[in-house]
Design a protein around this motif. Structure first.
Motif, short mmCIF file in Angstrom:
data_model
loop_
_atom_site.label_atom_id
_atom_site.label_comp_id
_atom_site.label_asym_id
_atom_site.label_seq_id
_atom_site.Cartn_x
_atom_site.Cartn_y
_atom_site.Cartn_z
N LYS A 126 0.96 -1.13 0.08
CA LYS A 126 -0.04 0.02 0.06
C LYS A 126 0.94 1.37 -0.19
O LYS A 126 0.61 2.33 -0.68
N GLN A 127 1.98 1.22 0.96
CA GLN A 127 2.96 2.25 1.07
C GLN A 127 3.46 2.46 -0.44
O GLN A 127 3.88 3.67 -1.07
N VAL A 128 3.96 1.24 -0.94
CA VAL A 128 4.61 1.34 -2.31
C VAL A 128 3.94 2.05 -3.44
O VAL A 128 4.28 2.80 -4.12
N ARG A 129 2.53 1.66 -3.22
CA ARG A 129 1.55 2.11 -4.23
C ARG A 129 1.49 3.55 -4.28
O ARG A 129 1.48 4.48 -4.96
N LEU A 130 1.55 4.16 -2.84
CA LEU A 130 1.33 5.71 -2.55
C LEU A 130 2.65 6.16 -3.08
O LEU A 130 2.61 7.36 -3.91
N ASP A 131 3.98 5.75 -3.00
CA ASP A 131 5.14 6.07 -3.17
C ASP A 131 5.25 6.27 -4.80
O ASP A 131 5.83 7.21 -5.44
N ASN A 164 4.70 13.12 -15.10
CA ASN A 164 3.50 13.04 -16.08
C ASN A 164 3.17 14.52 -16.37
O ASN A 164 2.70 14.87 -17.26
N ARG A 165 2.65 15.19 -15.10
CA ARG A 165 2.42 16.59 -15.04
C ARG A 165 3.41 17.50 -16.08
O ARG A 165 2.89 18.28 -16.36
N GLU A 166 4.62 17.19 -16.02
CA GLU A 166 5.61 17.81 -16.82
C GLU A 166 5.41 17.98 -18.35
O GLU A 166 5.88 18.64 -18.80
N GLN A 181 3.91 4.11 -20.94
CA GLN A 181 4.49 2.75 -20.65
C GLN A 181 5.25 2.39 -19.27
O GLN A 181 4.66 1.52 -18.94
N ALA A 182 5.90 3.23 -18.97
CA ALA A 182 6.46 3.06 -17.60
C ALA A 182 5.29 2.84 -16.58
O ALA A 182 5.38 2.13 -15.67
N ARG A 183 4.26 3.99 -16.52
CA ARG A 183 3.29 3.86 -15.64
C ARG A 183 2.61 2.42 -15.62
O ARG A 183 1.99 1.88 -14.61
N VAL A 240 2.78 5.09 -7.33
CA VAL A 240 1.88 5.29 -8.35
C VAL A 240 0.93 6.35 -7.75
O VAL A 240 0.07 6.91 -8.63
N GLY A 241 0.85 7.05 -6.58
CA GLY A 241 0.12 8.06 -6.11
C GLY A 241 0.44 9.35 -6.73
O GLY A 241 1.11 9.29 -7.49
N ASP A 242 -0.49 10.38 -6.42
CA ASP A 242 -0.39 11.48 -7.00
C ASP A 242 0.84 12.28 -7.08
O ASP A 242 1.31 13.10 -7.82
#
Lengths: 831, 368
Positions: B42-47, B59-61, B79-81, B49-51
């Motif tokens: 879950k933490q890994v996901r935040l770190d 991605n925002r860049e 692709q990476a995501r 994949v999270g916002d």
């Protein structure tokens, strides 16, 4: 009736190959049921012989006993002819006595093997026997105080002792039903044995008897209905002190009677042989004529058993100039009984009315061998033959002289004719039996049969007063054919209705309670006045209006109970006493609730009772409703690894009643009440509408103490019939909504005295049709709600059948519910 | 974060460089692979994949890039995501399985613990056995009849051909009720139910009457002042002893097993003529009298068990009950339920039946 085989065989010539088993089975299948066979010799293997004591040397011993060193002549039985040396511990014999010797090699009852052995300084080669050592009654052959000493003429030294002692002579005991009184005699049993094997039969009553004359002892019969026949015979010069011969004493003993004195023994012997009860009077003690009459009020007699008895006017008496000398057919009086000095005897051989004798026997609690026979029915044609047989024995054994006088008053009633269709036995038994067979079998049992077209006119034999009806003859025919021949055929049964609704519902009640963890018991319905006090019933409690038994088993409990609680509490106490602390019992049984005016008529039996008569019977039988009761103590939910248990109590008792009511589809209402034997603050009346059908709750502490049951024991008792009456026979199929449920909780504070049921009822009413269910999930008392107040928390579920309820609808229903509760019960919503 | 790259100038955005994206992706994949459990993942996901994960931020860049560069960068990041999401899902599935497996192990209970939380109840075996017997007859089309315990003397005796002076009355030691002129008794047998039935319905009659009866017998192992009988009565045209035998053969087989035969012995009852005692073959030793060389305990070596009395209804009883014996005949039988229960189930002491000890009823459950 017990009788030795040898006696029976004296009158029936049975084929030699008929075994004891075959005989007793045949008799059983003819209606004389075998009760048992006693044959002492089964346990004894010889040599057991007669011996004459030649010498007897008493030898005192150091242990204080004196033994006798004897030499006994046993003839050639020991193989040498020399006297046998035997040590004997008994003292009731002298030199020259004839005794019973058990020689080495013999085995006595109990597997007791006899051998020559050294004892008291002698080699004792055998044993001189006592009665009990041979498995005979202690007092047989006068052997009560030692060894058997036989009469000098009983046999010669060396003779086999078996026949002398009657060993090897099996005694058969038969259960004689009331309709076969004739079989209470060797005459009757032998007749049945002859019938069973088609064997030749010699009727011991078939004897030539002297013609009546006026020279006999005078007899007057005032009551010929009670005494149709009275025969008196007289003997003179009778030696009353002459010993009863051994064979007679043995047969009496085998038949279960005690030898007393020659005169009495002869009358008993003849009764056993022929079935006719006799009575002997000491003629010198008689005052004038014998008169047979009913007793007068207050009259008294001292009977042979020494009892002074006050007579009833229905008692039939034998009297003489001195007053009563006997109760007819029941027991003789003391004043004229035969004694050791009697020389002149009057023998009474009479026929008495069965009912009269039955009533006297019952009235005076005097069952006797005589009354047993008379009340079942004795052959009325027997008196002369029986009297003659007794005279013969008194002459033969007592040296008496037969007096020429023969008194006969009255005569045997005419034999009855019973007419039956010849095919009746076949129709009733389901066997194929033709008319010829019917005639043959009826003739074999002693009937005279005359065919008259399709019907048979049957004259029953004199010894069968029980044969009065056509079906009696059917039984006679069928038992001769053999009950084992009756085929097995299922009858055609029309469709039935099965269990009645009430019966099915009762089963449902039992299953419901058993499923809820209650165990059924059955108690005796007997209680005592004491139980009402223990239950604390007030003096005017209807449960104290009872029926009592006239003859209770236990004088402390003469009452038929009106409540199931005493029985249930005793069972509960018994369980707790046996270390079962957690007990939940139920019982459903009848109780008896009389009005006190129960009087049942005794109707006739010649025809069906009229409607009015039947109504009087129904009215006289007290009301006996079926009650249901429960009792509980200890844990109702068990403690365990899952957590704490829960003690049972008042709520479980009420709950049981509610469970049953629910199972029956009956709406019951519970209200606070205060009646015995319940705790006045924990007692509920259970009602159907306005009718109280019972109570439930915790027992009053004093009742717990009185019955020895644990404190807080709870019970319920209801009228089960009343519940069953209201039971829903057909459950209507339910309809329910599949729209979403809306849940609302409300907590209401009310006065502590307000019943929860009232609050719930108000909520229900106020909530209206949208309310699906309501459940009280918490009751709180404490500082937060104030003294004398309680908070009741309810979970309400609302649902509509046709839509999803809006929040506004649900809230409105909830508010309405609370409003009605507030109005009716003063409930205030808890903040 | 960089501002929108509105005017074109090929600005380099470091985070969108290929190496950077690859590095971020690899870091995420490594973290996912290294997640120990669902919590960690879950933490890994935040770190990753999270916002606020590096890839999300990168991605925002994309907007900062000149339009012609956006496509490439977008593809790279996408692709990476995608790769990371897939890895995450795979890891999630693996860890869920692991988690459940571990849970199943940890949640192991001792299934041998006792489960007797609720007390057990039972019906009394006399009740259920009475029903079972009656069921045999109900199945044949009979009805079940009942009557009161306190009964009119006339119904208990006189109507059954036992007048006041009948010697058979003394065979049934009767509880009499007070006062003496009440002419009421505790019924000594279930036979008054026969009389009641005949008086209240018309033939054909086929009834079975189980019930409680009373006699002044002292209590011992085989006697009780209260006991139970089951009585049967059939009245119809043409009823015979053979029908009685057939019926009782059926009953004994239904209750004691196929092949159990019966036999009649002559007996006497005032209310039947001819009368019989019925015995049945011992259902334990099947008549041999022996079980494993030893004496059969159920029949005491006799091979037969006495069941009770029966017979053809005495016409006098029919007459007293208003049934014409010229038209109808009947049979009746009566057996002791307690006695049958005792030998059928090996109950040694009759007192147990009436003492209310729950240990007696409980093994019998709710049905016999």
């Amino acid at each position: 009736m017990k009788a030795p085989l040898s006696w029976i065989r004296e009158h029936v010539d049975l084929p030699a190959d008929v075994t004891l088993d075959a005989l007793t089975w045949r008799l059983t299948m003819l209606g004389l049921k075998l009760e048992g066979v006693a044959s002492p010799a089964d346990d004894i293997t010889g040599p057991l012989v007669l011996g004459r004591v030649l010498t007897r040397e008493p030898e005192p011993q150091k242990n204080g006993k004196t033994i006798s060193w004897c030499t006994v002549d046993v003839g050639e039985a020991n193989g040498t002819g020399d006297p046998q040396g035997i040590v004997c511990g008994a003292h009731n014999f002298v030199e020259g006595d004839l005794v019973v010797v058990c020689l080495p090699g013999a085995v006595l009852p109990g597997g007791f093997a006899i051998s020559a052995r050294k004892t008291y300084g002698h080699v004792s080669a055998g044993m001189i026997c006592s009665a009990s050592e041979l498995g005979l009654p202690d007092d047989a052959f006068g052997g009560a105080d030692g060894i058997i000493v036989l009469p000098a003429d009983a046999g010669a030294p060396g003779d086999d002792a078996f026949p002398v002692l009657g060993l090897g002579d099996a005694v058969i005991e038969l259960e004689i039903n009331p309709d076969r009184a004739y079989a209470l005699s060797v005459r009757g049993i032998a007749r049945e044995a002859a019938l069973g094997f088609g064997a030749p039969y010699a009727d011991p009553a078939a004897r030539r008897v002297p013609a009546p004359n006026d020279a006999g002892h005078p007899v007057v019969v005032d009551d010929p209905a009670g005494c149709p026949v009275f025969v008196a015979r007289t003997v003179t010069g009778f030696r009353a002190d002459a010993p009863t011969p051994d064979w007679m004493a043995r047969r009496l003993t085998q038949a279960g009677m005690r030898p007393i004195s020659l005169g009495v023994d002869i009358t008993n012997y003849v009764m056993l042989e022929l079935g006719q009860p006799l009575h002997g009077y000491d003629r010198d003690k008689l005052t004038g004529a014998i008169r047979v009459r009913r007793a007068t009020a207050g009259e008294q007699i001292t009977t042979l058993d020494g009892q002074r008895r006050t007579l009833d006017v229905e008692d039939l008496l034998i009297t003489d100039g001195s007053g009563p000398i006997g109760i007819a057919g029941t027991m003789g009086g003391e004043t004229t009984e035969l004694s050791g000095t009697t020389t002149n005897v009057v023998i009474e051989s009479a026929h008495f009315d069965a009912v009269t004798v039955f009533r006297s026997g019952r009235r005076h609690k005097l069952p006797s061998e005589a009354s047993k026979r008379f009340e079942r029915g004795v052959d009325p044609e027997l008196p002369q033959a029986a009297a003659d047989r007794a005279v013969e024995l008194m002459v033969e054994l007592g040296g008496a002289t037969d007096d020429a006088g023969v008194t006969v008053v009255g005569q045997a009633p005419q034999r009855r004719v019973v007419t039956i269709p010849a095919d009746l036995p076949a129709r009733i038994s389901g066997l194929e039996i033709d008319a010829a067979t019917v005639t043959a079998h009826l003739t074999a049992v002693g009937c005279d049969v005359t065919a008259d077209g399709e019907r048979l006119a049957v004259v029953a034999p004199s010894w069968r007063p029980d044969v009065t009806d056509p079906y009696d003859l059917v039984e006679e025919v069928v038992r001769v054919v053999g009950y084992d021949q009756v085929p097995s055929v299922l009858p055609t049964t029309p469709p039935g209705h099965g269990w009645t609704p009430v019966q099915r519902l009762r089963r449902r009640v039992g299953l419901t309670l058993a499923g809820a963890g209650w165990t059924e018991t059955i108690s005796y319905p007997f209680v005592g006045e004491d139980d009402w006090d223990r239950l604390g019933l007030p003096a005017d409690d209807p449960r104290r209006t009872t029926l009592r038994m006239a003859n209770p088993l236990n004088n402390e409990e003469p009452i038929l109970t009106t409540t199931l609680l005493p029985g249930l509490l005793k069972a509960l106490a018994r369980n707790v006493g046996r270390a079962n602390a957690d007990v939940a019992l139920f019982e459903h049984s009848l109780v008896c609730r009389p009005t006190g005016n129960e009087r049942a008529p005794i109707l006739g039996v010649e025809t069906r009772p009229s409607a009015e008569e039947w109504a009087t019977i129904e009215k006289a039988v007290p009301s006996q409703p079926m009650h249901l009761a429960v009792a509980v103590t200890g844990q109702r939910a068990r403690a365990g690894w899952w957590g704490a248990g829960r003690e049972g109590g008042w709520a479980d008792a009420i709950g049981a009643v509610r469970d049953v009511a629910r199972a029956l589809g009956v709406e019951v209402e519970v209200r606070a009440d205060a009646v015995a034997p319940w705790h006045p603050g924990r007692c509920a009346a259970v009602r159907i509408g306005e009718r109280v059908i019972g109570h439930a709750g915790e027992l009053h502490p004093s009742v717990c103490r009185a019955y020895g049951v644990p404190a807080r024991t709870a019970v319920a008792e209801v009228d089960l019939d009343a519940l069953l009456e209201q039971a829903q026979q057909v459950v209507p199929g339910p309809t329910f909504s599949s729209y979403p449920v809306a849940k609302e909780d409300v907590a209401l504070v009310v006065d502590a005295a307000v019943p929860a049921a009232a609050v719930e009822a108000a909520l229900r009413e106020g909530a209206g049709e949208l309310l699906e269910s309501i459940r009280l999930f918490d009751v709180y008392t404490g500082p937060q709600v104030g003294e004398g107040r309680k908070s009741l928390a309810y979970a309400l579920r609302f649902r509509a059948p046709d839509r999803t309820l809006t929040e506004a609808e649900t809230a409105a229903a909830r508010e309405a519910a609370v409003a009605v509760a507030a109005e009716r019960t003063g409930a205030v919503q808890r903040a | 974060m960089s501002g929108p790259n509105s005017e074109y100038d090929p600005v380099e955005v470091t985070s969108l460089k290929s190496e950077e994206v690859t590095a971020m992706r690899d870091a995420a994949l490594a973290a996912i692979a290294g997640a120990r459990d669902l919590e960690h993942l879950k933490q890994v996901r935040l770190d990753h994949v999270g916002d606020r994960s590096p890839l999300a931020l990168a991605n925002r860049e994309i907007g900062a890039l000149p339009p012609q560069a956006r496509k490439d960068a977008g593809q790279r990041i996408g692709q990476a995501r995608g790769r990371v999401s897939q890895a995450l899902a795979e890891r999630q599935a693996v860890l869920e399985v692991e988690h459940e497996e571990r849970m199943l192990v940890e949640e192991t209970v001792d299934v041998t613990l006792p489960t007797d939380r609720r007390p057990v109840g039972a019906r009394h075996p006399i009740t259920s056995f009475s029903e079972r017997i009656a069921d045999v007859f109900v199945a044949m089309g009979w009805d079940v009849a009942e009557g009161p315990w306190v009964e009119a003397e006339w119904l208990n005796f006189d109507a059954l051909n036992m007048g006041a002076d009948h010697p058979a009355r003394t065979m049934q030691d009767t509880f009499w009720l007070e006062p003496a002129d009440a002419a009421l008794v505790l019924r000594t047998h279930t036979s008054p139910v026969q009389a009641r039935t005949m008086l209240t319905r018309e033939p054909p009659i086929h009834v079975i009457c189980p019930g409680r009866v009373f006699r002044t017998d002292e209590i011992d192992a085989t006697h009780s002042p209260v006991f139970h009988q089951v009585e049967g009565l059939v009245v119809d045209r043409g009823i015979t002893m053979a029908h009685l035998k057939g019926t009782l053969d059926h009953m004994t087989q239904a209750l004691f097993g196929e092949g159990i035969s019966t036999r009649f012995r002559p007996s006497y009852f005032p209310f039947t003529e001819p009368s019989a005692e019925m015995d049945m073959v011992c259902f334990v030793c099947r008549g041999s009298g022996r079980v494993d060389e030893a004496l059969c305990r159920t029949c005491r070596g006799e091979g037969w068990i006495e069941l009770g009395g029966c017979g053809v209804v005495n016409p006098r009883v029919l007459i007293a009950c208003g049934i014409d014996p010229e038209v109808y005949s009947g049979f009746a039988f009566g057996f002791g339920i307690d006695r049958m229960l005792m030998f059928r189930h090996g109950v040694a002491d009759l007192r147990d039946v009436f003492e209310g000890d729950v240990r007696f009823a409980q093994p019998f459950g709710v049905e016999i």
